[in-house]
Design a protein around this motif. Structure first.
Motif, mmCIF file in Angstrom:
data_model
loop_
_atom_site.group_PDB
_atom_site.id
_atom_site.type_symbol
_atom_site.label_atom_id
_atom_site.label_comp_id
_atom_site.label_asym_id
_atom_site.label_seq_id
_atom_site.Cartn_x
_atom_site.Cartn_y
_atom_site.Cartn_z
ATOM 1 N N ASP A 138 -4.081 32.326 21.156
ATOM 2 C CA ASP A 138 -4.354 32.065 19.744
ATOM 3 C C ASP A 138 -3.117 32.230 18.872
ATOM 4 O O ASP A 138 -3.058 31.701 17.756
ATOM 5 C CB ASP A 138 -5.476 32.977 19.227
ATOM 6 N N LYS A 139 -2.105 32.935 19.384
ATOM 7 C CA LYS A 139 -0.839 33.115 18.671
ATOM 8 C C LYS A 139 0.303 32.423 19.419
ATOM 9 O O LYS A 139 1.463 32.804 19.271
ATOM 10 C CB LYS A 139 -0.522 34.600 18.516
ATOM 11 N N LYS A 140 -0.019 31.393 20.192
ATOM 12 C CA LYS A 140 0.985 30.653 20.959
ATOM 13 C C LYS A 140 1.784 31.582 21.872
ATOM 14 O O LYS A 140 2.935 31.323 22.183
ATOM 15 C CB LYS A 140 1.932 29.880 20.026
ATOM 16 N N ASN A 141 1.152 32.683 22.298
ATOM 17 C CA ASN A 141 1.790 33.665 23.183
ATOM 18 C C ASN A 141 3.069 34.243 22.597
ATOM 19 O O ASN A 141 4.014 34.561 23.329
ATOM 20 C CB ASN A 141 2.036 33.062 24.569
ATOM 21 N N ALA A 142 3.095 34.399 21.257
ATOM 22 C CA ALA A 142 4.175 35.158 20.632
ATOM 23 C C ALA A 142 4.115 36.585 21.169
ATOM 24 O O ALA A 142 3.030 37.162 21.316
ATOM 25 C CB ALA A 142 4.020 35.142 19.114
ATOM 26 N N ILE A 143 5.271 37.157 21.452
ATOM 27 C CA ILE A 143 5.330 38.413 22.204
ATOM 28 C C ILE A 143 5.553 39.597 21.273
ATOM 29 O O ILE A 143 6.519 39.635 20.502
ATOM 30 C CB ILE A 143 6.443 38.363 23.265
ATOM 31 N N THR A 144 4.650 40.576 21.358
ATOM 32 C CA THR A 144 4.765 41.820 20.601
ATOM 33 C C THR A 144 5.480 42.871 21.442
ATOM 34 O O THR A 144 5.672 42.700 22.646
ATOM 35 C CB THR A 144 3.381 42.353 20.224
ATOM 36 N N GLN A 145 5.842 43.979 20.810
ATOM 37 C CA GLN A 145 6.483 45.066 21.553
ATOM 38 C C GLN A 145 5.538 45.631 22.615
ATOM 39 O O GLN A 145 5.976 46.026 23.700
ATOM 40 C CB GLN A 145 6.945 46.161 20.594
ATOM 41 N N ALA A 146 4.248 45.686 22.323
ATOM 42 C CA ALA A 146 3.281 46.152 23.325
ATOM 43 C C ALA A 146 3.257 45.213 24.527
ATOM 44 O O ALA A 146 3.148 45.660 25.683
ATOM 45 C CB ALA A 146 1.888 46.258 22.708
ATOM 46 N N MET A 147 3.376 43.922 24.287
ATOM 47 C CA MET A 147 3.419 42.957 25.381
ATOM 48 C C MET A 147 4.702 43.112 26.192
ATOM 49 O O MET A 147 4.690 43.017 27.423
ATOM 50 C CB MET A 147 3.291 41.533 24.837
ATOM 51 N N SER A 180 0.851 26.725 25.004
ATOM 52 C CA SER A 180 2.259 27.054 24.854
ATOM 53 C C SER A 180 2.641 28.189 25.793
ATOM 54 O O SER A 180 1.869 29.139 25.963
ATOM 55 C CB SER A 180 2.579 27.475 23.412
ATOM 56 N N PHE A 181 3.843 28.104 26.345
ATOM 57 C CA PHE A 181 4.349 29.191 27.181
ATOM 58 C C PHE A 181 4.595 30.422 26.320
ATOM 59 O O PHE A 181 4.046 31.488 26.564
ATOM 60 C CB PHE A 181 5.627 28.750 27.890
ATOM 61 N N SER A 182 5.423 30.279 25.287
ATOM 62 C CA SER A 182 5.613 31.375 24.332
ATOM 63 C C SER A 182 6.330 30.872 23.093
ATOM 64 O O SER A 182 7.339 30.165 23.186
ATOM 65 C CB SER A 182 6.406 32.530 24.935
ATOM 66 N N ALA A 183 5.821 31.292 21.943
ATOM 67 C CA ALA A 183 6.475 30.994 20.667
ATOM 68 C C ALA A 183 7.614 31.950 20.379
ATOM 69 O O ALA A 183 8.211 31.914 19.302
ATOM 70 C CB ALA A 183 5.449 31.051 19.532
ATOM 71 N N GLY A 184 7.944 32.830 21.345
ATOM 72 C CA GLY A 184 9.033 33.779 21.159
ATOM 73 C C GLY A 184 8.533 35.099 20.616
ATOM 74 O O GLY A 184 7.378 35.480 20.805
ATOM 75 N N ASN A 185 9.410 35.819 19.941
ATOM 76 C CA ASN A 185 9.019 37.096 19.356
ATOM 77 C C ASN A 185 7.946 36.905 18.290
ATOM 78 O O ASN A 185 7.992 35.940 17.516
ATOM 79 C CB ASN A 185 10.223 37.778 18.690
ATOM 80 N N ASP A 186 7.001 37.825 18.249
ATOM 81 C CA ASP A 186 6.096 37.906 17.107
ATOM 82 C C ASP A 186 6.938 38.407 15.934
ATOM 83 O O ASP A 186 7.350 39.567 15.903
ATOM 84 C CB ASP A 186 4.951 38.873 17.404
ATOM 85 N N ILE A 187 7.225 37.523 14.998
ATOM 86 C CA ILE A 187 8.202 37.832 13.952
ATOM 87 C C ILE A 187 7.783 39.046 13.127
ATOM 88 O O ILE A 187 8.584 39.952 12.865
ATOM 89 C CB ILE A 187 8.421 36.611 13.026
ATOM 90 N N GLY A 188 6.521 39.100 12.708
ATOM 91 C CA GLY A 188 6.064 40.225 11.897
ATOM 92 C C GLY A 188 6.201 41.541 12.635
ATOM 93 O O GLY A 188 6.689 42.534 12.085
#
Length: 257
Positions: free
Chosen positions: A22-31, A59-67
């Protein structure tokens, strides 16, 4: 273990799945922490012969979760304590085959982590980019070395500096991928390659990979990149870029220098 990272071991292959569609696999620090756990487990467990990185959704990953990244990065005086750096080190240290299955967008670390993979399968219509300069940041994951080594200085600089997108067919032609296939075939093709390499002599494979990569040198470079990245995160340029991003407008760097 983050709910957004799923792991499964079968026939010697550890599948590690980004599960935040649902977030294009944006990656959080927990992830990142959960991804680090998976890579460290893979290195230590003799039952694991290969690792397969894949993602749910389009999507594979949108990169870092910016927030998430801004919130945590702005609060710490020790950026190397952030989980992302633990993950980067685990990629540098991994001496078992790492296979990636890439569909849709692969942005920022979504692309740079592929430089640490030994076999990469992309959808022919996948879209890959490293828009660090667009966000007034700097390269990471040893990509300042690995990307030019893979595709040449001029192409790498263009991707970094202009943040432009290349498709899966171009990624294959430039040497960033082993296979470019229809999106519906990506997971099966990557799983087949992972199974094949997992069936090879494990110690021979590990020694071959170690000879091909200097893990210590990669980690030293990752730390240098991290210092540049961290200083840029707190810069007026980055503040303008992040503000523009949230306001959905183009950043204006004309008065910064």
């Amino acid at each position: 273990m983050s709910e957004h990272i799923r792991t499964e071991l079968s026939d010697g292959v550890l599948s590690v799945t980004l599960n935040r569609a649902d977030k294009k696999n944006a990656i959080t620090q927990a992830m990142y922490a959960a991804l680090s756990d998976a890579m460290e487990r893979a290195k230590a467990d003799d039952a694991i012969r290969a690792v397969l990185l894949r993602a749910e959704g389009d999507s594979f990953s949108a990169g870092n979760d910016i927030g998430d990244f801004i919130a945590i990065g702005s609060q710490t005086e020790k950026p190397f304590d952030m989980s992302v750096f633990r993950y980067l080190k685990s990629l540098a240290d991994l001496d078992k085959p790492l296979v990636a299955a890439v569909k849709g967008r692969a942005v920022g670390i979504g692309l740079t982590m592929l430089l640490h993979c030994d076999l990469v399968v992309v959808a022919d219509d996948a879209l890959l980019s490293v828009p660090f300069v667009n966000l007034a940041l700097a390269p990471e994951a040893a990509s300042s070395l690995l990307l030019p080594a893979a595709i040449g200085h001029q192409r790498a600089f263009e991707l970094f500096a202009l943040g432009e997108v290349i498709d899966g067919r171009t990624a294959l032609a430039w040497g960033l991928a082993n296979r470019a296939v229809p999106a519906g075939d990506v997971d099966a093709t990557a799983a087949e390659l992972a199974a094949k390499v997992a069936a090879r002599a494990p110690n021979s494979i590990r020694k071959t990979k170690r000879l091909m990569r200097d893990a210590e040198a990669l980690w030293v470079l990752m730390q240098r990149e991290g210092e540049a990245f961290g200083s840029q995160m707190k810069s007026p340029e980055a503040m303008e870029a992040f503000t523009a991003f949230t306001q959905k407008r183009a950043p204006d760097f004309s008065k910064l220098g």
